[in-house]
Motif scaffolding. Structure first.
Motif, mmCIF file in Angstrom:
data_model
loop_
_atom_site.group_PDB
_atom_site.id
_atom_site.type_symbol
_atom_site.label_atom_id
_atom_site.label_comp_id
_atom_site.label_asym_id
_atom_site.label_seq_id
_atom_site.Cartn_x
_atom_site.Cartn_y
_atom_site.Cartn_z
ATOM 1 N N THR A 79 -9.692 -9.668 -10.842
ATOM 2 C CA THR A 79 -8.409 -8.906 -10.765
ATOM 3 C C THR A 79 -8.418 -7.977 -10.337
ATOM 4 O O THR A 79 -9.102 -7.928 -9.021
ATOM 5 N N PRO A 80 -6.571 -8.038 -9.939
ATOM 6 C CA PRO A 80 -6.672 -6.655 -8.453
ATOM 7 C C PRO A 80 -6.983 -5.498 -8.771
ATOM 8 O O PRO A 80 -7.037 -4.621 -9.227
ATOM 9 N N MET A 81 -6.857 -5.450 -7.650
ATOM 10 C CA MET A 81 -7.599 -3.826 -7.466
ATOM 11 C C MET A 81 -6.537 -2.842 -7.266
ATOM 12 O O MET A 81 -4.986 -3.172 -7.205
ATOM 13 N N THR A 82 -7.099 -1.839 -8.285
ATOM 14 C CA THR A 82 -6.069 -0.605 -8.565
ATOM 15 C C THR A 82 -5.527 -0.010 -7.870
ATOM 16 O O THR A 82 -6.722 0.319 -6.836
ATOM 17 N N PRO A 83 -4.319 0.430 -6.829
ATOM 18 C CA PRO A 83 -4.361 0.620 -5.595
ATOM 19 C C PRO A 83 -4.366 2.351 -5.711
ATOM 20 O O PRO A 83 -4.202 2.999 -6.862
ATOM 21 N N ASP A 84 -5.817 2.482 -4.437
ATOM 22 C CA ASP A 84 -6.206 3.732 -4.713
ATOM 23 C C ASP A 84 -6.716 4.438 -2.915
ATOM 24 O O ASP A 84 -7.673 3.724 -2.191
ATOM 25 N N VAL A 85 -5.570 4.597 -2.573
ATOM 26 C CA VAL A 85 -5.385 5.108 -0.934
ATOM 27 C C VAL A 85 -7.386 5.977 -0.805
ATOM 28 O O VAL A 85 -7.126 5.642 0.541
ATOM 29 N N LEU A 86 -7.919 6.626 -1.496
ATOM 30 C CA LEU A 86 -9.065 7.115 -1.017
ATOM 31 C C LEU A 86 -10.000 5.627 -1.066
ATOM 32 O O LEU A 86 -11.254 6.322 -0.772
ATOM 33 N N ALA A 87 -9.880 5.127 -2.289
ATOM 34 C CA ALA A 87 -10.617 3.577 -1.673
ATOM 35 C C ALA A 87 -10.451 2.555 -0.386
ATOM 36 O O ALA A 87 -9.783 2.649 0.208
ATOM 37 N N ALA A 88 -12.068 3.052 0.142
ATOM 38 C CA ALA A 88 -11.967 1.797 0.992
ATOM 39 C C ALA A 88 -11.932 0.517 1.219
ATOM 40 O O ALA A 88 -11.408 0.204 2.449
ATOM 41 N N GLN A 89 -11.318 0.142 0.749
ATOM 42 C CA GLN A 89 -10.901 -1.678 0.567
ATOM 43 C C GLN A 89 -9.990 -1.401 0.001
ATOM 44 O O GLN A 89 -9.489 -2.556 0.062
ATOM 45 N N PRO A 95 -5.761 -1.546 -0.165
ATOM 46 C CA PRO A 95 -4.729 -2.596 1.183
ATOM 47 C C PRO A 95 -3.982 -1.296 1.808
ATOM 48 O O PRO A 95 -3.713 -1.359 2.094
ATOM 49 N N SER A 96 -3.838 0.149 0.359
ATOM 50 C CA SER A 96 -2.923 0.270 0.785
ATOM 51 C C SER A 96 -3.805 1.860 2.213
ATOM 52 O O SER A 96 -2.337 2.551 2.833
ATOM 53 N N ARG A 97 -4.694 1.652 2.664
ATOM 54 C CA ARG A 97 -4.969 2.339 3.523
ATOM 55 C C ARG A 97 -4.310 1.438 4.931
ATOM 56 O O ARG A 97 -4.101 2.554 5.904
ATOM 57 N N GLU A 98 -4.078 0.225 4.993
ATOM 58 C CA GLU A 98 -3.653 -0.378 6.393
ATOM 59 C C GLU A 98 -2.094 0.817 6.250
ATOM 60 O O GLU A 98 -1.596 0.565 7.540
ATOM 61 N N VAL A 99 -1.425 0.392 5.080
ATOM 62 C CA VAL A 99 0.285 1.064 4.560
ATOM 63 C C VAL A 99 -0.040 2.717 5.924
ATOM 64 O O VAL A 99 0.392 2.941 5.697
ATOM 65 N N LEU A 100 -0.202 3.504 4.466
ATOM 66 C CA LEU A 100 -0.766 4.925 5.451
ATOM 67 C C LEU A 100 -0.990 4.501 6.592
ATOM 68 O O LEU A 100 -1.241 5.894 7.404
ATOM 69 N N LEU A 139 1.801 4.136 8.286
ATOM 70 C CA LEU A 139 2.829 5.404 8.793
ATOM 71 C C LEU A 139 2.218 6.656 9.296
ATOM 72 O O LEU A 139 3.367 7.629 9.035
ATOM 73 N N THR A 140 1.277 6.597 9.289
ATOM 74 C CA THR A 140 0.226 8.426 10.531
ATOM 75 C C THR A 140 0.462 7.610 11.286
ATOM 76 O O THR A 140 -0.594 8.855 11.958
ATOM 77 N N SER A 141 0.784 6.354 12.089
ATOM 78 C CA SER A 141 0.363 6.494 13.307
ATOM 79 C C SER A 141 1.483 7.213 14.208
ATOM 80 O O SER A 141 2.551 7.691 13.303
ATOM 81 N N ARG A 142 1.211 7.377 15.400
ATOM 82 C CA ARG A 142 1.399 8.129 16.777
ATOM 83 C C ARG A 142 3.063 8.143 16.245
ATOM 84 O O ARG A 142 4.332 8.717 16.331
#
Length: 118
Positions: A4-14, A16-21, A24-27
């Motif tokens: 089952t696909p993961m529910t998007p949660d930027v606070l979850a370590a795994q 994929p939204s973490r990579e986008v964040l 987008l927050t890079s220099r």
């Protein structure tokens, strides 16, 4: 076995939204997106618009933004080479939000300075 696909949660370590964040927050990515919000530009034009960015970092960040689907790179196949960069619809959405955030930062500079003086 069905996954089952993961529910998007930027606070979850795994998530994929973490990579986008991270991107987008890079220099440099926010600044590149803000520049491209104004239209289609060539590499040198983008570099001239952003004080302090090196060619290497611009090339790397543009590549990452293209890979994330936010920037479209068009090689016109000409000699000398002519390559343009522009935002995709997803990139426009990101650039709009980043421009709002940058505007808030610029408008709030006196408040940041005041808070830092305490």
């Amino acid at each position: 076995m069905t996954t089952t696909p993961m529910t998007p949660d930027v606070l979850a370590a795994q998530c994929p939204s973490r990579e986008v964040l991270r991107l987008l927050t890079s220099r440099w990515a926010p600044l590149i997106l803000i520049v491209l919000k104004n239209g289609t530009f060539r590499f040198a034009e983008i570099r001239r618009s952003i004080g302090g960015i090196s060619e290497r970092m611009l090339a790397e960040t543009l590549s990452n933004l293209c890979g994330a689907g936010m920037v479209l790179r068009t090689d016109h196949g000409e000699i000398p080479p002519r390559v343009d960069y522009r935002l995709t619809p997803l990139g426009v959405e990101a650039a709009d939000r980043l421009r709002e955030f940058a505007d808030w930062i610029e408008q709030s500079l006196p408040r940041f300075a005041e808070a830092g003086a305490d």
